[in-house]
Design an enzyme around this catalytic site. Sequence first.
Site, PDB file in Angstrom:
ATOM      1  N   THR A 105      14.763  10.770  -5.922  1.00 53.85           N
ATOM      2  CA  THR A 105      13.843  10.019  -6.766  1.00 53.85           C
ATOM      3  C   THR A 105      13.335  10.931  -7.873  1.00 53.85           C
ATOM      4  OG1 THR A 105      11.896  10.614  -5.467  1.00 53.85           O
ATOM      5  CG2 THR A 105      13.111   8.653  -4.782  1.00 53.85           C
TER       6      THR A 105
ATOM      7  N   TRP B 145      -7.834  -7.502 -10.017  1.00 49.53           N
ATOM      8  CA  TRP B 145      -6.643  -6.765 -10.432  1.00 49.53           C
ATOM      9  C   TRP B 145      -6.120  -7.270 -11.775  1.00 49.53           C
ATOM     10  CZ3 TRP B 145      -5.678  -2.423  -8.037  1.00 49.53           C
ATOM     11  CH2 TRP B 145      -6.026  -2.279  -6.688  1.00 49.53           C
TER      12      TRP B 145
ATOM     13  N   GLU C 113      16.057   3.945  -3.595  1.00 52.33           N
ATOM     14  CA  GLU C 113      16.086   3.666  -2.157  1.00 52.33           C
ATOM     15  C   GLU C 113      16.852   2.395  -1.793  1.00 52.33           C
ATOM     16  OE1 GLU C 113      12.130   5.847  -2.913  1.00 52.33           O
ATOM     17  OE2 GLU C 113      13.513   4.541  -3.990  1.00 52.33           O
TER      18      GLU C 113
ATOM     19  N   LYS D  51      -7.728  -1.992 -11.553  1.00 49.99           N
ATOM     20  CA  LYS D  51      -8.751  -2.705 -10.796  1.00 49.99           C
ATOM     21  C   LYS D  51     -10.060  -2.664 -11.581  1.00 49.99           C
ATOM     22  CE  LYS D  51     -10.303  -3.662  -6.133  1.00 49.99           C
ATOM     23  NZ  LYS D  51     -10.193  -3.307  -4.708  1.00 49.99           N
TER      24      LYS D  51
END
Length: 546
Positions: free
Chosen positions: A183, A445, A330, A440
Amino acid sequence: MTMQQTPLLMHRLMDRGADLQPEVEVLTATETGVRSQTMLETRNRAHQLAHALNDAGVELGDRVATLMWNGARHLEAYHGVACMGAVIHTLNLRLPPPDLEYIINHAADKVIIVDADVLPLLEKLAGKMPTVQTIVVAAEPGFENWSTSLPNVIDYEDFIADKPVKYTWPEIDENSPMGLCYTSGTTGRPKGVMYTHRANYLHTLSIGLTDVMGLSATDTLLGIVPLFHANAWGLPWIATTLGMRQVYPHRFMVPEHLARLIQDCDVTISAGVPTIWQGIKGIMEAEPGKYQFKSLSRLTCGGSAPPPSLIEWYWDELGIEMVQGWGMTETSPLATISRRTGKRKHLEMSDAERAVNQAKAGLPIPGLEIEIFDDSWQPLPHDGKVFGELLIKGPWICSEYFNNPQPDKFHDGWLITGDVAKIDPEGYIIITDRSKDLIKSGGEWISSVDLENHIAGMDGVAQACVVAQPHPKWDERPVALVITKPGASLSRESVIAHCESRFAKWQLPDDVLFVESIPLTATGKMDKKVVRAQLDSDGYQLPDLA
């Protein structure tokens, strides 16, 4: 038992293209033009590379790293290393030296194949790669006279010279490792994902399906997605399996050069991150008629969500379908796909309605399960409104990281993606944000992605990035960074007014900063952690709008 138990090994796929279409070209851009070799030559050279690596002491499971641009020799390494039972470990040449040092040593690479023009990067690690026994240097035209102070170095052509063009691929367990990719290390150390033959075999066949990428032996692929990034989205594997004509840009990644390759090589399909397609759109708008994309019918866009305005422009102006894909290192990496027509009922949709679906992350690739969960790991309704943590499972999904289990990244057989998403009643995945990039504000959100895409659709905007900034009253508030197109005249007020047409007042950016550039990660995504750090280091303060 009624069926043969034939192991799903990549050599059963990778030799196929040359068997069926030996004369098809693999093209590599160079300093002096485009270098051509046939699919048969590419396969033979992959077999020679396998012999050379075997003679150099590479055994089953050993890691052979590549530090290379997209080109025919990199494709040969994909083919030869994986099929001989070793592990092709692709190194990201855009990473800083400390990350490369960590990755090379964590993987315990035995051999590194490096492009000659990238040698200076590897030389910074001299004396810091104890497991590396051999370095093989691949030189395209213009770099034949390379030299280096690194030890145990050999030229690629000398390395494979006089080796047999037939290697007997071993019959090994289909769950044996064949690929390793790390990654990009956005948080903490990069983590390695080890791909197996079985997983890659199934992923390869799945992405060629008609309702996925719809690939054919008659296609010409321009491989823009780096071969060092998440298996290049699986395209080199399926293109070689089908015997597709392949075009690779090597180090020439500027929009003008890519546009010429699309035009001159009769490319039918390509793939890249949104910044690639925004760049090509920009030069085509700046010089109308200079480039003709007569063969290009579709392109795949991934890495981050493309703005709907970009999807619509390619269709309205050029008749090119932008296929949006979502996935991760992944997930091998393709996990969902969104096309203009994803279901039979979409045949009756208007162009505008289809564009709405294309802007979603899409439908799961056959074979995968995807679900959204709340904080208590309870599944949430698929109503297109409620969002939660996106989890995924399936035969080509990572179950642990290489020599670094990270159990907090997995739950009850599911991979925790780190994305926040909604699922609508038709089963479409809608990525709301990366969990770390959600804003937030006052207990509610705000999606940075939704704001970015809306701002990017505004006339005069070339690119937009939205990040959170600390606020004494509301916890966090959104700030937008905007790159304008040449000649455009925009103001903070005009951008916020544009957002008012879609967002509630509390969701609007508190400020708009006009910038020359936006930092990118090593894989071409906007690097929001760097943006936030730059704002902090500049002592940026939100205007008092409370």
